[in-house]
Design an enzyme around this catalytic site. Sequence first.
Site, PDB file in Angstrom:
ATOM      1  CD  GLU A 279       8.831   0.297  -0.292  1.00 44.55           C
ATOM      2  OE1 GLU A 279       9.935   0.430  -0.857  1.00 44.55           O
ATOM      3  OE2 GLU A 279       8.664   0.377   0.939  1.00 44.55           O
TER       4      GLU A 279
ATOM      5  CD  GLU B 212      -0.959  -2.759   7.233  1.00 41.03           C
ATOM      6  OE1 GLU B 212      -0.316  -2.636   6.166  1.00 41.03           O
ATOM      7  OE2 GLU B 212      -0.554  -2.304   8.321  1.00 41.03           O
TER       8      GLU B 212
END
Length: 132
Positions: A44, A55
Amino acid sequence: MKAEDLVRAAKCARDHARAAHSGFKVGAAVETRKGKLYSGCNVENSTYGLTVCAERVAIWKALSEGESDFRRLVVVADTEDLTPPCGACRQIIWEYCGDIEVVLANLKGGRARYRMRELLPFPFDSRFLGKE
Ligand code: THU
């Protein structure tokens, strides 16, 4: 390779998640057809929009090592209802991995299997650009 080996790798990657803003840790692992494994966690950013999902981190790692032929992808999160790839990741998985098997897992042993076709039944891809 067993699916549980991939789940284990995704769980390890999840431990490295940089999820200070959401507190939502995700791990992923992608397996090549030759049996190599690349894992990733979500990373993040304080601007939020620059966040990258687990992913995609796993896929970017594999692609940047020269891989192009994938068999399976696992996603692990700590949710009762198994966490599926977001829409953006579905597009990326389809583009680079095609109709692979996607295994969703949680920390309590919950598992589910899908094909990418099921998760993204009507994809936009390079066929529409006249590149195939
Ligand atoms: N996230 C993933 O990494 N993968 C998913 O499949 C769903 C969402 C991340 C992005 C963000 O860091 C956090 O989970 C909350 O959306």
